[in-house]
Structure formats: C-alpha cells, structure tokens
Scaffold this active site. Structure first.
Site, PDB file in Angstrom:
ATOM      1  N   GLU A 119      33.090  31.061  37.784  1.00  0.00           N
ATOM      2  CA  GLU A 119      31.899  30.370  35.792  1.00  0.00           C
ATOM      3  C   GLU A 119      33.330  29.813  35.672  1.00  0.00           C
ATOM      4  OE1 GLU A 119      30.797  34.565  34.963  1.00  0.00           O
ATOM      5  OE2 GLU A 119      28.924  33.571  33.984  1.00  0.00           O
TER       6      GLU A 119
ATOM      7  N   ALA B  75      35.235  39.386  36.117  1.00  0.00           N
ATOM      8  CA  ALA B  75      35.396  40.052  34.961  1.00  0.00           C
ATOM      9  C   ALA B  75      35.797  41.412  35.804  1.00  0.00           C
ATOM     10  CB  ALA B  75      34.057  40.375  34.247  1.00  0.00           C
TER      11      ALA B  75
ATOM     12  N   GLU C 293      26.403  39.277  39.639  1.00  0.00           N
ATOM     13  CA  GLU C 293      25.714  39.931  38.353  1.00  0.00           C
ATOM     14  C   GLU C 293      24.905  41.183  38.617  1.00  0.00           C
ATOM     15  OE1 GLU C 293      27.231  36.637  38.381  1.00  0.00           O
ATOM     16  OE2 GLU C 293      29.011  36.523  37.075  1.00  0.00           O
TER      17      GLU C 293
HETATM   18  N1  COA Z   1      36.762  44.311  39.215  1.00  0.00           N
HETATM   19  C1  COA Z   1      37.336  45.013  39.412  1.00  0.00           C
HETATM   20  N2  COA Z   1      38.207  45.600  39.967  1.00  0.00           N
HETATM   21  C2  COA Z   1      37.840  44.669  41.365  1.00  0.00           C
HETATM   22  C3  COA Z   1      36.846  43.266  41.229  1.00  0.00           C
HETATM   23  C4  COA Z   1      36.233  43.370  39.911  1.00  0.00           C
HETATM   24  N3  COA Z   1      35.396  42.283  39.643  1.00  0.00           N
HETATM   25  N4  COA Z   1      36.076  42.985  42.545  1.00  0.00           N
HETATM   26  C5  COA Z   1      37.300  43.869  43.748  1.00  0.00           C
HETATM   27  N5  COA Z   1      38.121  44.751  42.602  1.00  0.00           N
HETATM   28  C6  COA Z   1      39.571  45.685  43.058  1.00  0.00           C
HETATM   29  C7  COA Z   1      38.381  46.434  44.026  1.00  0.00           C
HETATM   30  O1  COA Z   1      38.320  47.940  43.247  1.00  0.00           O
HETATM   31  C8  COA Z   1      39.883  47.096  45.127  1.00  0.00           C
HETATM   32  O2  COA Z   1      40.907  47.443  44.444  1.00  0.00           O
HETATM   33  P1  COA Z   1      40.997  48.974  44.710  1.00  0.00           P
HETATM   34  O3  COA Z   1      41.289  48.884  45.809  1.00  0.00           O
HETATM   35  O4  COA Z   1      41.963  49.620  43.979  1.00  0.00           O
HETATM   36  O5  COA Z   1      39.321  49.901  44.386  1.00  0.00           O
HETATM   37  C9  COA Z   1      40.749  45.306  45.379  1.00  0.00           C
HETATM   38  O6  COA Z   1      39.907  44.513  44.140  1.00  0.00           O
HETATM   39  C10 COA Z   1      39.723  44.832  46.443  1.00  0.00           C
HETATM   40  O7  COA Z   1      38.535  44.700  46.697  1.00  0.00           O
HETATM   41  P2  COA Z   1      37.571  45.353  47.170  1.00  0.00           P
HETATM   42  O8  COA Z   1      36.292  45.575  46.633  1.00  0.00           O
HETATM   43  O9  COA Z   1      38.194  46.086  48.687  1.00  0.00           O
HETATM   44  O10 COA Z   1      37.371  44.133  48.487  1.00  0.00           O
HETATM   45  P3  COA Z   1      36.087  43.851  50.313  1.00  0.00           P
HETATM   46  O11 COA Z   1      37.012  42.494  50.240  1.00  0.00           O
HETATM   47  O12 COA Z   1      35.500  45.104  50.359  1.00  0.00           O
HETATM   48  O13 COA Z   1      35.041  43.159  48.207  1.00  0.00           O
HETATM   49  C11 COA Z   1      34.168  42.320  46.783  1.00  0.00           C
HETATM   50  C12 COA Z   1      34.763  41.842  47.751  1.00  0.00           C
HETATM   51  C13 COA Z   1      34.088  40.793  46.303  1.00  0.00           C
HETATM   52  C14 COA Z   1      32.577  41.851  47.484  1.00  0.00           C
HETATM   53  C15 COA Z   1      34.142  42.806  45.866  1.00  0.00           C
HETATM   54  O14 COA Z   1      35.593  43.094  45.465  1.00  0.00           O
HETATM   55  C16 COA Z   1      33.367  43.386  44.553  1.00  0.00           C
HETATM   56  O15 COA Z   1      31.928  43.220  45.664  1.00  0.00           O
HETATM   57  N6  COA Z   1      33.554  42.556  43.901  1.00  0.00           N
HETATM   58  C17 COA Z   1      33.025  42.845  42.478  1.00  0.00           C
HETATM   59  C18 COA Z   1      32.696  41.040  42.473  1.00  0.00           C
HETATM   60  C19 COA Z   1      31.591  40.929  41.070  1.00  0.00           C
HETATM   61  O16 COA Z   1      30.603  41.884  41.068  1.00  0.00           O
HETATM   62  N7  COA Z   1      32.458  40.311  39.731  1.00  0.00           N
HETATM   63  C20 COA Z   1      31.118  39.830  38.628  1.00  0.00           C
HETATM   64  C21 COA Z   1      31.526  41.075  38.000  1.00  0.00           C
HETATM   65  S1  COA Z   1      30.550  41.062  36.935  1.00  0.00           S
END
Ligand code: COA
Length: 292
Positions: free
Chosen positions: A117, A65, A137
């Site tokens: 999911e 999400a 989460e």
């Molecule tokens: N929601 C919104 N934006 C997201 C996202 C999410 N769930 N996951 C990644 N992005 C965006 C980042 O903000 C970034 O965009 P930006 O450069 O404009 O800020 C881009 O996608 C790349 O992600 P980034 O975090 O820089 O990559 P990373 O390789 O350092 O890390 C993850 C990858 C997956 C570990 C990290 O993005 C993350 O923790 N995402 C959230 C996962 C999560 O908790 N999902 C469940 C949500 S309920």
C-alpha cells in the site's frame, strides 16, 4: 534504542529506511508515527528536495502492518482498531500520496499488505528484481486498510486489482511494472543508484514547479476531468508570477541555462523577473541545455 526509521540526507535527498529487519520491517504504530514525524521535518527542510523510502535488511521493504500489534487493538474493539490501526495507516499513505516533495519507494524486497500500500500511495516507485508484492489481507479475513482497496484499482484497473485482492497471491516486480505500481525494475544492486538518479533528475528542476505538479496530480486524480483541469489551471496561476517561470521562459528564449530561485516569491513587474532570479544563488547546477 534502535531507530525504527533511519534517516540520512545524501545530496539533498532524504533516504528513510524502515528499520525492523528481523520483523521484515512490519509497520508497528511507533514506526508509522516516527515516519510521519520525519515527513513533517523533511517537508519544511529547504535542504531536502526529494525522499527515498526503502527497507533495511536483505529480505523486505515491508511485510505490512504489524499483525501482532493490531490484533490487540482488534481485541479491544472496533472503535479502538479503527482509531489506532486503520486511521493511523491511512494517515501515513495519504501523507505520502500528497507529500509536497517527490517520494520514491525503493522496493528492495517483500512488499506485502501495508508495504504494498505504501508503494501504491507514493508518487514514484522503483523495484529491485528481488522484490515481491502481495495483497495478503484476505488470508486474515480482513480487507486491506491503508488504502489498498482504493488505490490499486485506480492504478491497475478494477479487474486486475480484484484478482490480487481476492486471491492474496504474490506477484513479481515484472507484474508490478505491468500494473503501473512501479516505474522501473532494476537489478538489486542498482536499486539505490537508480532511485538517487531519479531523485536528482527531478531535483534539477525548479522546486516550486515540482511541488506544483505533485499537487496538481494528487489533487486532480480522483476528480472529474473538468475539476481536475481547474486544479491544473490553479497550479499554473500559482506558478505564473514566480521568478522561476519568468526565468524558465527567459532562459529558453535566450538559449541560456536557467538558474532557479525555487521559492514561491511572486514578482510583480515582469521585467524584474530575470534580475531577481539571477540575483540569487543557483540551487541547481544545470547540466543540459534548456529545452521546451
Ligand atoms: N506483522 C508482524 N510481524 C511480522 C509480519 C507482520 N506483518 N510479517 C513478518 N513478521 C515477523 C514474523 O513474525 C517473524 O518474526 P518472529 O520470528 O519474531 O516471529 C519475522 O517477521 C519473519 O517472518 P516469518 O513469517 O518467519 O518469515 P517467512 O519467510 O516464513 O514468511 C511472510 C514471510 C511475509 C510470508 C510472512 O512473514 C507473512 O505472512 N507475513 C505477514 C504478511 C501479511 O499478511 N501482511 C499484511 C498484514 S495486514
């Protein structure tokens, strides 16, 4: 404006691609709404027999999400967050779970949170050897909201699921295979060919019986066995008067290849069955001999 979900049909298989690669295909509200709208169109499109769902770009199926967007809903209050975020996401996963045509997730990269999911909800999934799964989460101090506390324990067992839900640790495609979250793991370059091959193998059967089996499993799975068996009997009763069941039986008995009608058309006189089924265009060129 960039399409949030790309859609193309290849040989009667709709390929839907989540298309926010610079955001790791995070599921914002507009993307979820677009995906739901496309599923509505596909469901009634006779030219489509199966759906493949995948992610654009090199890194992600979906990172879940859209945290930036739903955090604004949370800030607006619980009711708004439930309405705009939780209900919308649950609608998507429930729709995928009970879709009338087979949906195959082709997990091409990260499948975190809502991305995982989706993989849990769809009836079939194939993972690239570059995929990575997680239920992160808990790191945001929230429980999963698109069915993640409910479907994974049913798929993988309570303790296996709880370990993933309570640690947030990422897990490999090999582990996803062990847990029953995916059907196969394939080399990255083989992902779409493997998904298309699976879709085609399913599409070679009567479309009516594919729908019937999907419905029996989706509706019966969370019932008691006695209720589930009633669902199964109901699905048989639905198929029994169709041209396809008559054709399947007659073709097997006559050692011929069946030609599917594919519709729910009900045949009232059994001797009419084969004539009607034969009189229609073949939906399905059969390659193999009929079998029992
Ligand atoms: N929601 C919104 N934006 C997201 C996202 C999410 N769930 N996951 C990644 N992005 C965006 C980042 O903000 C970034 O965009 P930006 O450069 O404009 O800020 C881009 O996608 C790349 O992600 P980034 O975090 O820089 O990559 P990373 O390789 O350092 O890390 C993850 C990858 C997956 C570990 C990290 O993005 C993350 O923790 N995402 C959230 C996962 C999560 O908790 N999902 C469940 C949500 S309920």
């Amino acid at each position: 404006m960039t399409e949030l979900v790309l859609s193309e049909t290849r040989e009667r298989v709709a390929v839907l691609t989540l298309n926010r690669p610079d955001k790791l295909n995070a599921l914002n509200y507009a993307l979820i709404d677009r995906l739901l709208a496309l599923l509505d169109l596909i469901e009634t499109d006779d030219g489509v027999r199966a759906v493949i769902l995948t992610g654009a770009g090199e890194r992600a199926f979906s990172a879940g999400a859209d945290i930036r967007e739903f955090s604004l809903s949370v800030a607006e209050g619980t009711d708004v967050a439930l309405r705009d975020f939780v209900t919308r996401g649950q609608r998507l996963t429930a729709r995928l779970e009970a879709f009338r045509k087979p949906v195959i997730a082709a997990v091409n990269g990260l499948a975190f949170g809502g991305g995982c999911e989706i993989a849990e909800a769809v009836p079939l999934a194939i993972a690239s050897d570059r995929a990575l799964f997680a239920k992160p989460e808990i790191k945001l101090a929230m429980p999963p909201t698109f069915g993640g506390t409910q479907r994974l324990p049913r798929l993988a067992g309570r303790k296996r699921a709880l370990e993933l839900l309570l640690t947030g640790d990422a897990f490999s495609p090999a582990r996803a295979l062990e847990l029953g979250l995916v059907n196969q793991v394939v080399p990255h370059g083989q992902l779409m060919p493997a998904a298309l091959d699976l879709a085609r193998r399913i599409a070679s059967h009567s479309q009516a019986v594919v729908t019937s089996i999907l419905a029996a499993v989706a509706r019966g799975l969370n019932q008691t066995i006695a209720e589930g068996l009633l669902v199964e009997a109901e699905q048989f009763a639905r198929m029994a008067p169709t041209a396809d069941l008559g054709e399947g039986l007659a073709a097997w008995l006559g050692r011929q290849r069946p030609t599917w009608d594919g519709s729910w058309t009900h045949i009232t006189r059994p001797d009419e069955t084969r004539r009607v089924a034969r009189g229609r265009d073949s939906l399905t060129p059969q390659k193999s001999k009929p079998n029992g």
